[in-house]
Scaffold this active site. Sequence first.
Site, PDB file in Angstrom:
ATOM      1  N   LYS A   1      -8.597 -23.530 -24.812  1.00  0.00           N
ATOM      2  CA  LYS A   1      -9.800 -22.756 -24.600  1.00  0.00           C
ATOM      3  C   LYS A   1     -10.913 -23.600 -24.714  1.00  0.00           C
ATOM      4  CE  LYS A   1     -10.538 -18.168 -23.174  1.00  0.00           C
ATOM      5  NZ  LYS A   1      -9.680 -17.468 -22.231  1.00  0.00           N
TER       6      LYS A   1
HETATM    7  P1  NAD Z   1     -17.287 -11.533 -16.797  1.00  0.00           P
HETATM    8  O1  NAD Z   1     -18.324 -12.119 -17.429  1.00  0.00           O
HETATM    9  O2  NAD Z   1     -16.741 -11.451 -15.529  1.00  0.00           O
HETATM   10  O3  NAD Z   1     -17.382  -9.707 -17.008  1.00  0.00           O
HETATM   11  C1  NAD Z   1     -17.473  -9.163 -18.231  1.00  0.00           C
HETATM   12  C2  NAD Z   1     -18.065  -7.762 -17.890  1.00  0.00           C
HETATM   13  O4  NAD Z   1     -18.011  -6.851 -19.178  1.00  0.00           O
HETATM   14  C3  NAD Z   1     -19.472  -7.821 -17.571  1.00  0.00           C
HETATM   15  O5  NAD Z   1     -19.624  -6.585 -16.540  1.00  0.00           O
HETATM   16  C4  NAD Z   1     -20.163  -7.297 -18.829  1.00  0.00           C
HETATM   17  O6  NAD Z   1     -21.432  -6.611 -18.284  1.00  0.00           O
HETATM   18  C5  NAD Z   1     -19.229  -6.356 -19.563  1.00  0.00           C
HETATM   19  N1  NAD Z   1     -19.363  -6.397 -20.567  1.00  0.00           N
HETATM   20  C6  NAD Z   1     -19.402  -7.116 -21.879  1.00  0.00           C
HETATM   21  N2  NAD Z   1     -19.803  -6.532 -22.893  1.00  0.00           N
HETATM   22  C7  NAD Z   1     -19.681  -5.212 -22.694  1.00  0.00           C
HETATM   23  C8  NAD Z   1     -19.563  -3.993 -23.499  1.00  0.00           C
HETATM   24  N3  NAD Z   1     -19.445  -4.366 -25.112  1.00  0.00           N
HETATM   25  N4  NAD Z   1     -19.276  -2.958 -23.240  1.00  0.00           N
HETATM   26  C9  NAD Z   1     -19.143  -2.931 -21.754  1.00  0.00           C
HETATM   27  N5  NAD Z   1     -19.114  -3.973 -21.049  1.00  0.00           N
HETATM   28  C10 NAD Z   1     -19.273  -5.049 -21.389  1.00  0.00           C
HETATM   29  O7  NAD Z   1     -15.743 -11.693 -17.528  1.00  0.00           O
HETATM   30  P2  NAD Z   1     -14.432 -11.595 -17.062  1.00  0.00           P
HETATM   31  O8  NAD Z   1     -13.959 -12.897 -16.587  1.00  0.00           O
HETATM   32  O9  NAD Z   1     -14.242 -10.200 -16.294  1.00  0.00           O
HETATM   33  O10 NAD Z   1     -13.426 -11.371 -18.318  1.00  0.00           O
HETATM   34  C11 NAD Z   1     -13.469 -10.036 -19.069  1.00  0.00           C
HETATM   35  C12 NAD Z   1     -12.553 -10.250 -20.146  1.00  0.00           C
HETATM   36  O11 NAD Z   1     -11.229 -10.645 -19.437  1.00  0.00           O
HETATM   37  C13 NAD Z   1     -12.660 -11.284 -21.274  1.00  0.00           C
HETATM   38  O12 NAD Z   1     -11.998 -10.631 -22.400  1.00  0.00           O
HETATM   39  C14 NAD Z   1     -11.904 -12.424 -20.721  1.00  0.00           C
HETATM   40  O13 NAD Z   1     -11.408 -13.302 -21.594  1.00  0.00           O
HETATM   41  C15 NAD Z   1     -10.713 -11.646 -20.136  1.00  0.00           C
HETATM   42  N6  NAD Z   1      -9.766 -12.386 -18.953  1.00  0.00           N
HETATM   43  C16 NAD Z   1     -10.534 -12.970 -18.063  1.00  0.00           C
HETATM   44  C17 NAD Z   1      -9.700 -13.386 -17.027  1.00  0.00           C
HETATM   45  C18 NAD Z   1     -10.151 -14.061 -15.794  1.00  0.00           C
HETATM   46  O14 NAD Z   1      -9.437 -14.598 -14.988  1.00  0.00           O
HETATM   47  N7  NAD Z   1     -11.423 -13.858 -15.458  1.00  0.00           N
HETATM   48  C19 NAD Z   1      -8.368 -13.828 -17.183  1.00  0.00           C
HETATM   49  C20 NAD Z   1      -7.746 -13.284 -18.351  1.00  0.00           C
HETATM   50  C21 NAD Z   1      -8.367 -12.600 -19.312  1.00  0.00           C
END
Ligand code: NAD
Length: 423
Positions: free
Chosen positions: A111
């Site tokens: 990461k």
């Molecule tokens: P992103 O930045 O695209 O979106 C995050 C979203 O969460 C946004 O809408 C933001 O406004 C919202 N958010 C943040 N804090 C918040 C809170 N306290 N309450 C409500 N909403 C909140 O991120 P993403 O890529 O969608 O990733 C989200 C999660 O999924 C993370 O934990 C990331 O590690 C995990 N993840 C992502 C991927 C991927 O392919 N993008 C893969 C596996 C895991």
Amino acid sequence: MSTKTIMPKSTILETALFNLEQVAGRLGVDSQFMEKLSEPKEVINISANPLLPSGRKLSFKAFIVRHNDAMGPAKGGIRMNHNVTAEDITGLAMEMTWKTSLIGVPFGGGKSGICVDAASLSAADKEAVLRSFTRAARRHIGPEIYIPAPDMGTNEIDMGHIRDCIAYSSGTSITDGCFVTGKPVILGGIVGRREATGKGVVYSILAACKNLGIDIANARVAVQGFGNVGSVAAFEIARCGAKVVAISDIEGGLLNTNGIDMAKLAAHISQTGSMRDFREAETVDNNSVLTCDCEILIPAASQSQITKKNADGIKAKIIAEGANAPTMPEADEILNLAGKCVIPDILCNAGGVFVSYLEYTQETQREQMTLSQVESRLKERMDTKFAEVLNYAQIKMLNLRQAAMDKAVSRVVDALEARGFLP
Ligand code: NAD
């Protein structure tokens, strides 16, 4: 096992270490392996001082953590957030080791973190930050070392800039092999990668519903987080017939007990750029989204959102961890005692890294995969791995997190053992 050398200041790392310690207790893993697995293999600290196109002089720190590479090069996204710490990135890298192992791709766990507030940067300034990070990190990125991807605060445009920066520095049009996944399709990215995590979350929910006898067409769903993972999962589960009753993002939540019209919400977001002021739902706070009446809850925002304070209030029968480490260990215990089905992050959101693996092989082999090939392989892999974890959980009388962790960690231990002990 010794966790004494790490002083966790991060709840993500604490949660990851807690889950690992539980496996050690259940499987009796040799202490030599546990010591190896509770520490990252390598932590790279980067400082950079770019002059941004806006004229601002920025100093920032970044980290790359390779937790374990027994099964292959470290794989894991780049998180861009001013609050991110090396400890957080270590916990997330550890999670990636289990995820790649469980989903069965030949990668280890890694990461990166860039300590910059992504939202405060113009597009040109963000590109400069990413290029600056990439130049500094260049020696640590590569198809046999560490292959980054998007995570919170980064997206496919950013991965395109990283790819270009690496090719540019060697004076070539393309890179020799896959240095980064989640790129734009036009630069060698794979179709369906952007949706893969969210769709994989939904496939694992469908498998859990089947096991629990829940009809998806009658199910109500709440989604926390409306970014890459949460928005795709929300639209996809609505397409499967479920009613999305609540959604939140960092600014707050929306609730409509009759179901949010997802097409109208999509139109509102494309017109206004945000979920705010959507008239066909009540405005609520974030906690109300987590605790609303529903059958399925998808935490898809950030870590440590389900705590001992709010776990009791969660009404959903299925909690599908779209985010990494959204449930703290004490909350996990409360949910398990209440008989909830928690689909653990290392299984639930592994669709993204699985399709990243397809992107890696496509680029290595100079191949092209179609969307239907990608989607059918994703569905097949998610279904197979869910069934394997469920079957193991039933035989060993474990919950899904315990079963997933046992399977994931024991494969990594097998790989470490197979490599041998001499340098
Ligand atoms: P992103 O930045 O695209 O979106 C995050 C979203 O969460 C946004 O809408 C933001 O406004 C919202 N958010 C943040 N804090 C918040 C809170 N306290 N309450 C409500 N909403 C909140 O991120 P993403 O890529 O969608 O990733 C989200 C999660 O999924 C993370 O934990 C990331 O590690 C995990 N993840 C992502 C991927 C991927 O392919 N993008 C893969 C596996 C895991």
